[in-house]
Design a protein around this motif. Structure first.
Motif, PDB file in Angstrom:
ATOM      1  N   SER A 209       0.826  -1.202   0.000  1.00 42.23           N
ATOM      2  CA  SER A 209       0.000   0.000   0.000  1.00 42.23           C
ATOM      3  C   SER A 209       0.863   1.256   0.000  1.00 42.23           C
ATOM      4  O   SER A 209       1.593   1.514   0.960  1.00 42.23           O
ATOM      5  CB  SER A 209      -0.906  -0.010   1.246  1.00 42.23           C
ATOM      6  N   TYR A 210       0.788   2.010  -1.110  1.00 47.70           N
ATOM      7  CA  TYR A 210       1.489   3.304  -1.103  1.00 47.70           C
ATOM      8  C   TYR A 210       0.503   4.415  -0.732  1.00 47.70           C
ATOM      9  O   TYR A 210      -0.716   4.243  -0.820  1.00 47.70           O
ATOM     10  CB  TYR A 210       2.196   3.562  -2.436  1.00 47.70           C
ATOM     11  N   SER A 211       1.030   5.526  -0.282  1.00 47.04           N
ATOM     12  CA  SER A 211       0.218   6.634   0.232  1.00 47.04           C
ATOM     13  C   SER A 211      -0.807   6.159   1.261  1.00 47.04           C
ATOM     14  O   SER A 211      -1.988   6.523   1.195  1.00 47.04           O
ATOM     15  CB  SER A 211      -0.500   7.371  -0.914  1.00 47.04           C
ATOM     16  N   PRO A 212      -0.390   5.353   2.243  1.00 46.72           N
ATOM     17  CA  PRO A 212      -1.354   4.844   3.225  1.00 46.72           C
ATOM     18  C   PRO A 212      -1.895   5.915   4.160  1.00 46.72           C
ATOM     19  O   PRO A 212      -2.889   5.690   4.844  1.00 46.72           O
ATOM     20  CB  PRO A 212      -0.543   3.802   4.005  1.00 46.72           C
ATOM     21  N   LEU A 213      -1.251   7.084   4.148  1.00 53.18           N
ATOM     22  CA  LEU A 213      -1.716   8.200   4.973  1.00 53.18           C
ATOM     23  C   LEU A 213      -2.457   9.241   4.140  1.00 53.18           C
ATOM     24  O   LEU A 213      -2.636  10.379   4.566  1.00 53.18           O
ATOM     25  CB  LEU A 213      -0.531   8.859   5.698  1.00 53.18           C
ATOM     26  N   GLY A 214      -2.905   8.837   2.957  1.00 50.40           N
ATOM     27  CA  GLY A 214      -3.624   9.791   2.112  1.00 50.40           C
ATOM     28  C   GLY A 214      -2.762  10.983   1.739  1.00 50.40           C
ATOM     29  O   GLY A 214      -3.186  12.123   1.831  1.00 50.40           O
ATOM     30  N   ARG A 215      -1.505  10.683   1.317  1.00 48.85           N
ATOM     31  CA  ARG A 215      -0.535  11.731   0.943  1.00 48.85           C
ATOM     32  C   ARG A 215      -0.331  12.735   2.077  1.00 48.85           C
ATOM     33  O   ARG A 215      -0.229  13.944   1.851  1.00 48.85           O
ATOM     34  CB  ARG A 215      -0.963  12.434  -0.346  1.00 48.85           C
ATOM     35  N   GLY A 216      -0.295  12.194   3.291  1.00 45.50           N
ATOM     36  CA  GLY A 216      -0.050  13.035   4.462  1.00 45.50           C
ATOM     37  C   GLY A 216      -1.307  13.619   5.071  1.00 45.50           C
ATOM     38  O   GLY A 216      -1.251  14.205   6.152  1.00 45.50           O
ATOM     39  N   PHE A 217      -2.440  13.469   4.396  1.00 46.64           N
ATOM     40  CA  PHE A 217      -3.677  14.090   4.874  1.00 46.64           C
ATOM     41  C   PHE A 217      -4.041  13.624   6.281  1.00 46.64           C
ATOM     42  O   PHE A 217      -4.348  14.435   7.160  1.00 46.64           O
ATOM     43  CB  PHE A 217      -4.815  13.779   3.911  1.00 46.64           C
ATOM     44  N   PHE A 218      -3.983  12.324   6.524  1.00 46.04           N
ATOM     45  CA  PHE A 218      -4.429  11.800   7.816  1.00 46.04           C
ATOM     46  C   PHE A 218      -3.391  11.962   8.924  1.00 46.04           C
ATOM     47  O   PHE A 218      -3.696  11.729  10.088  1.00 46.04           O
ATOM     48  CB  PHE A 218      -4.844  10.333   7.677  1.00 46.04           C
ATOM     49  N   HIS A 246     -14.639  19.688   3.090  1.00 45.68           N
ATOM     50  CA  HIS A 246     -15.414  18.495   3.466  1.00 45.68           C
ATOM     51  C   HIS A 246     -14.508  17.438   4.086  1.00 45.68           C
ATOM     52  O   HIS A 246     -14.840  16.849   5.134  1.00 45.68           O
ATOM     53  CB  HIS A 246     -16.108  17.918   2.238  1.00 45.68           C
ATOM     54  N   ASN A 247     -13.363  17.199   3.470  1.00 51.04           N
ATOM     55  CA  ASN A 247     -12.460  16.149   3.934  1.00 51.04           C
ATOM     56  C   ASN A 247     -11.846  16.485   5.290  1.00 51.04           C
ATOM     57  O   ASN A 247     -11.536  15.584   6.079  1.00 51.04           O
ATOM     58  CB  ASN A 247     -11.370  15.893   2.891  1.00 51.04           C
ATOM     59  N   LYS A 248     -11.682  17.767   5.568  1.00 55.19           N
ATOM     60  CA  LYS A 248     -11.161  18.177   6.879  1.00 55.19           C
ATOM     61  C   LYS A 248     -12.101  17.752   7.999  1.00 55.19           C
ATOM     62  O   LYS A 248     -11.660  17.412   9.100  1.00 55.19           O
ATOM     63  CB  LYS A 248     -10.957  19.693   6.917  1.00 55.19           C
ATOM     64  N   ILE A 249     -13.399  17.766   7.725  1.00 57.43           N
ATOM     65  CA  ILE A 249     -14.381  17.344   8.740  1.00 57.43           C
ATOM     66  C   ILE A 249     -14.181  15.869   9.075  1.00 57.43           C
ATOM     67  O   ILE A 249     -14.242  15.464  10.241  1.00 57.43           O
ATOM     68  CB  ILE A 249     -15.814  17.609   8.232  1.00 57.43           C
ATOM     69  N   LEU A 250     -13.910  15.057   8.060  1.00 58.71           N
ATOM     70  CA  LEU A 250     -13.635  13.638   8.281  1.00 58.71           C
ATOM     71  C   LEU A 250     -12.370  13.471   9.121  1.00 58.71           C
ATOM     72  O   LEU A 250     -12.322  12.640  10.035  1.00 58.71           O
ATOM     73  CB  LEU A 250     -13.453  12.912   6.939  1.00 58.71           C
ATOM     74  N   TYR A 251     -11.373  14.266   8.809  1.00 58.27           N
ATOM     75  CA  TYR A 251     -10.112  14.212   9.556  1.00 58.27           C
ATOM     76  C   TYR A 251     -10.331  14.559  11.027  1.00 58.27           C
ATOM     77  O   TYR A 251      -9.802  13.891  11.922  1.00 58.27           O
ATOM     78  CB  TYR A 251      -9.098  15.176   8.922  1.00 58.27           C
ATOM     79  N   GLU A 252     -11.133  15.572  11.269  1.00 58.15           N
ATOM     80  CA  GLU A 252     -11.395  15.988  12.654  1.00 58.15           C
ATOM     81  C   GLU A 252     -12.114  14.891  13.433  1.00 58.15           C
ATOM     82  O   GLU A 252     -11.846  14.674  14.625  1.00 58.15           O
ATOM     83  CB  GLU A 252     -12.203  17.291  12.658  1.00 58.15           C
ATOM     84  N   LYS A 253     -13.012  14.178  12.762  1.00 60.17           N
ATOM     85  CA  LYS A 253     -13.698  13.062  13.420  1.00 60.17           C
ATOM     86  C   LYS A 253     -12.717  11.932  13.732  1.00 60.17           C
ATOM     87  O   LYS A 253     -12.794  11.291  14.786  1.00 60.17           O
ATOM     88  CB  LYS A 253     -14.836  12.548  12.528  1.00 60.17           C
ATOM     89  N   LEU A 254     -11.801  11.715  12.802  1.00 56.66           N
ATOM     90  CA  LEU A 254     -10.792  10.686  13.017  1.00 56.66           C
ATOM     91  C   LEU A 254      -9.883  11.049  14.198  1.00 56.66           C
ATOM     92  O   LEU A 254      -9.471  10.177  14.965  1.00 56.66           O
ATOM     93  CB  LEU A 254      -9.951  10.504  11.746  1.00 56.66           C
ATOM     94  N   CYS A 255      -9.612  12.341  14.342  1.00 62.14           N
ATOM     95  CA  CYS A 255      -8.782  12.809  15.462  1.00 62.14           C
ATOM     96  C   CYS A 255      -9.413  12.428  16.808  1.00 62.14           C
ATOM     97  O   CYS A 255      -8.711  12.066  17.760  1.00 62.14           O
ATOM     98  CB  CYS A 255      -8.589  14.316  15.396  1.00 62.14           C
TER      99      CYS A 255
END
Length: 349
Positions: A209-218, A246-255
């Motif tokens: 799996s490459y980019s497993p962190l979503g290109r650093g996003f997560f 929109h994707n930042k909201i997902l990240y915040e939930k993951l946090c």
């Protein structure tokens, strides 16, 4: 006591690698910011190997060429401790490489690329040799046939494909056993679960799996920090405008979930990939020792089925907005590219 990095069998042909690898691409290209000092990158690679992360991923196109040279310098004296994976197929005009990129899977290129990679890496044999992208002009049976010859000659130990379709994986595997398929697989890239993953598992092929962190996003590196104008991610739809909001909201939930697990969001996302099975090896890339150590420490994190379900309820298969590549790049992904039928090749030669 220092944490040991588990070893796993990648595929069913005998290759053993560290459960987490190290993607070296960003050490030699400007895609994720300014190029890094070579001595620092060599030191990082050597420290990774000393800590048990021994599966190193590179390609002739990274740089171009310079990343293989860097990795070659870094593994001097420790060749027996590492597993080197490199790739071929993305070719270009040496005078104007950025605008004249082509995909080549013809036997002449396969051999020339391998010889050149061996020389740059300063090794006698490549542990895992991938076709980086499928050439739509050449049947994959022809390409893998040429790769098979390299195995017979002792220049390559195991064969792999990158961004190949399920059909092409089957065709390739019928010519010579494929040890691993490298794909983008992370919490925000899940479409490979429909056909690619089941096909690999049916055939006993390992998954890298490459980019497993979503290109650093997560990991927060592309959310909390400002992305520079020279950063490749500026061109990626997922990092733009309303998609990013929109994707930042997902990240915040993951946090919030990560806080409950007493780990970072990046570690949670990486652990999710690592918990997909012993046949899955992620290769997060970084240019900073601190980030590497954080990634490595994710191997300590454990997730129950309930934890996995909770993570997937927050970042579900179709919850992320935006394509993973811009239109410029997407033409070379498995969804749009397949190899020429062998019958067509036979009738044309």
């Amino acid at each position: 006591m220092a944490m040991e990095v588990p070893k796993v069998k990648l595929g069913s042909q005998g290759l053993e690698v560290s459960k987490q690898g190290l993607g070296c691409m960003g050490m030699s290209i400007n895609g994720y910011g300014p190029q890094k000092p070579e001595p620092e990158m060599i030191d990082l690679i050597r420290k990774a190997v000393e800590s048990g992360v021994t599966f190193l991923d590179t390609s002739d196109v990274y740089g171009p060429y310079t990343n293989e040279i860097l990795v070659g310098k870094a593994i001097k004296g420790i060749r027996d401790k590492v597993q080197i994976a490199t790739k071929f197929a993305i070719a270009f005009d040496h005078e104007n490489w950025s605008s004249n990129v082509t995909i080549r899977g013809d036997p002449a290129h396969v051999r020339a690329a391998c010889e050149a990679s061996l020389k740059r890496l300063e090794i006698d044999c490549i542990d895992l040799y991938y076709q980086h992208r499928v050439d739509p002009k050449v049947p994959i049976e022809i390409t893998v046939g040429a790769m098979k010859e390299l195995v017979k000659e002792g220049k390559v130990k195991y064969l792999g494909l990158s961004e190949a379709s399920a059909a092409d994986i089957r065709r390739a595997h019928s010519v010579h056993p494929i040890t691993a398929v490298q794909i983008e697989w992370s919490l925000w890239t899940r479409d490979v679960e429909e056909e690619i993953i089941p096909t690999c598992r049916e055939l006993g092929i390992g998954i890298v799996s490459y980019s497993p962190l979503g290109r650093g996003f997560f990991s927060g590196k592309a959310v909390v920090e400002e992305i520079g104008d020279d950063d490749f991610r500026k061109t990626v739809p997922r990092f733009q405008g309303e998609n990013l909001a929109h994707n930042k909201i997902l990240y915040e939930k993951l946090c919030k979930i990560a806080a409950g697990k007493k780990c970072s969001p990046g570690q949670l996302a990486l652990t999710w990939v690592q918990h997909q099975g012993d046949d899955v090896v992620p290769i997060p890339g970084t240019t900073k020792l601190q980030n590497f150590e954080e990634n490595r420490a994710s191997l300590r994190v454990t997730l129950s089925k309930e934890d996995m379900d909770e993570v997937e309820s927050v970042v579900s298969v179709d919850s992320v907005k935006g394509e993973r590549y811009s239109d410029v790049h997407i033409t070379n992904t498995w969804r749009l590219t397949s190899s020429l039928p062998l019958s067509a090749w036979k009738s044309s030669v």
